[in-house]
Design a protein around this motif. Structure first.
Motif, PDB file in Angstrom:
ATOM      1  N   ALA A   1      -6.499  -8.411  -2.067  1.00 20.59           N
ATOM      2  CA  ALA A   1      -5.144  -8.462  -2.612  1.00 20.59           C
ATOM      3  C   ALA A   1      -4.447  -9.758  -2.211  1.00 20.59           C
ATOM      4  O   ALA A   1      -3.751 -10.391  -3.028  1.00 20.59           O
ATOM      5  CB  ALA A   1      -4.343  -7.253  -2.139  1.00 20.59           C
TER       6      ALA A   1
ATOM      7  N   SER B   1     -10.087  -4.498   0.883  1.00 20.35           N
ATOM      8  CA  SER B   1      -9.107  -4.357  -0.189  1.00 20.35           C
ATOM      9  C   SER B   1      -7.860  -5.173   0.109  1.00 20.35           C
ATOM     10  O   SER B   1      -7.302  -5.826  -0.779  1.00 20.35           O
ATOM     11  CB  SER B   1      -8.748  -2.881  -0.364  1.00 20.35           C
TER      12      SER B   1
ATOM     13  N   SER C   1       0.862  -1.171   0.000  1.00 16.16           N
ATOM     14  CA  SER C   1       0.000   0.000   0.000  1.00 16.16           C
ATOM     15  C   SER C   1       0.900   1.223   0.000  1.00 16.16           C
ATOM     16  O   SER C   1       2.054   1.160   0.422  1.00 16.16           O
ATOM     17  CB  SER C   1      -0.917   0.002   1.229  1.00 16.16           C
TER      18      SER C   1
ATOM     19  N   ALA D   1      -3.166  -2.655  -2.344  1.00 19.10           N
ATOM     20  CA  ALA D   1      -4.383  -2.554  -1.543  1.00 19.10           C
ATOM     21  C   ALA D   1      -4.494  -1.166  -0.939  1.00 19.10           C
ATOM     22  O   ALA D   1      -3.483  -0.499  -0.684  1.00 19.10           O
ATOM     23  CB  ALA D   1      -4.375  -3.611  -0.433  1.00 19.10           C
TER      24      ALA D   1
END
Length: 359
Positions: free
Chosen positions: A126, A122, A85, A115
């Motif tokens: 992922a 999310s 991320s 993500a």
């Protein structure tokens, strides 16, 4: 006519040489093709002397291993998954590139999934995406506590390590192994550099509060000041961007500080720009130290004193922990040495943005 001539010229190019295959390797090594296949598929019933002959023949002939074919023969994907991320930030982006390089050196592929850090669904999606590719290990480039919390609730069934998770280790040893650079020590180096130059009113341009590394750097800032019996002069929140550093200029000047520790180089760049626009000399009137040592830091005006992180070594250690130490790390046993208790040491890089405070 020119086009036709170009086509004719192109048609006369020498054909590309055929890629070296198992047959050629077997002939050079003086073994059967089945033996070469056993070496490629890491069978244990091949004598070491024979294996070394085959590997030497591969090198001599420039044989390139086909991981897809190898996976079919071994029922292994030889793929490491990377879940990330905030990959646009310098640290995570450098780490992802370094992970790919270390994995390739060990004969592995990398598959990345991204993500939203604040969205558990999310993150779970992922991970599921990477599981569907049968990844053999997972590196989570996770600078946020809530991302780590989500990962630890998932039953991935995959060996997992964490990067950029400073301060998030489980005290009882539960959860994935965590690899990080010592952010607190890095911040203390930065503040110590300023204090050693004679500064007593040192401000902190902090990173976002939801980033683990920003929190650790803020802790290091306060700890070094306390060790030197100094009080924090000012803490201004930022968001890692040069814009937030630029916007902090007025607050820094209004507080009468003589030095600033910026939690990353991009915010330091924005601050330098704002100070220059305000006619403030750096480092004559105000000194600045950053963090990360981005490639451009040496070319800031003035060149930025900063704290360097070894992202490549961090990635090598994480990959080695997943694939059994076959990444060729410069530090033997490095995977065992890097842990929440023994993070990598940062390095202070001295340049031209620090001087003694004005009289």
């Amino acid at each position: 006519m020119n086009d036709v001539g170009g086509e004719a010229s192109g048609s006369q190019r020498a054909p590309r040489p055929r890629a070296v295959g198992v047959r050629e390797v077997a002939a050079r090594a003086g073994v059967s093709r089945q033996t070469v296949s056993r070496v490629l598929n890491e069978h244990l019933d091949v004598a070491d002397e024979t294996k070394q002959r085959v590997l030497a023949a591969m090198v001599e002939l420039g044989y390139r291993m086909n991981n897809a074919a190898r996976a079919l023969g071994t029922n292994r994907s030889r793929t490491i998954g990377v879940l990330a991320s905030d990959a646009l930030q310098y640290g995570p982006s450098r780490s992802i590139a370094a992970i790919e390089q270390a994995a390739r050196a060990a004969g592995y592929w990398v598959s990345a999934a991204f993500a939203q850090s604040g969205d558990p669904a999310s993150v779970a999606d992922a991970v599921a995406h990477l599981q569907a590719q049968s990844v053999e290990g997972l590196v989570v480039v996770a600078p946020h506590q809530h991302t780590l919390d989500t990962i630890e609730t998932l039953d991935t069934g995959i060996p997992t390590v964490m990067l950029h998770s400073a301060g998030a280790g489980q005290p009882d040893g539960r959860g994935p192994r965590s690899f990080s650079v010592d952010q607190v020590a890095g911040a203390r180096l930065a503040v110590g550099c300023l204090a050693d130059a004679g500064h007593r009113r040192i401000a902190h341009l902090a990173g976002p509060t939801d980033w683990l590394e920003a929190e650790s750097r803020a802790i290091g800032y306060a700890a070094e000041l306390a060790a030197r019996r100094l009080e924090p002069a000012l803490v201004v929140p930022g968001d890692w961007t040069a814009r937030s550093g630029y916007e902090a200029t007025e607050a820094m000047l209004g507080a009468g500080v003589t030095a600033v520790f910026a939690a990353n180089d991009q915010m330091a760049l924005g601050l330098l720009s704002g100070l220059r626009e305000a006619g403030v000399d750096v480092p004559g009137r105000l000194s600045v130290v950053g963090f990360d040592d981005v490639p451009d830091a040496a070319y800031y005006s003035p060149p930025l004193t900063t704290v360097r992180q070894d992202f490549e070594e961090l990635a090598r250690r994480a990959v080695a922990a997943l694939v059994g130490g076959s990444t060729g790390s410069a530090d033997a046993g490095a995977a065992g040495d890097a842990s929440p208790e023994r993070p990598l040491a940062p390095e202070l890089v001295r340049r031209g943005s620090v001087a003694s405070p004005p009289a």
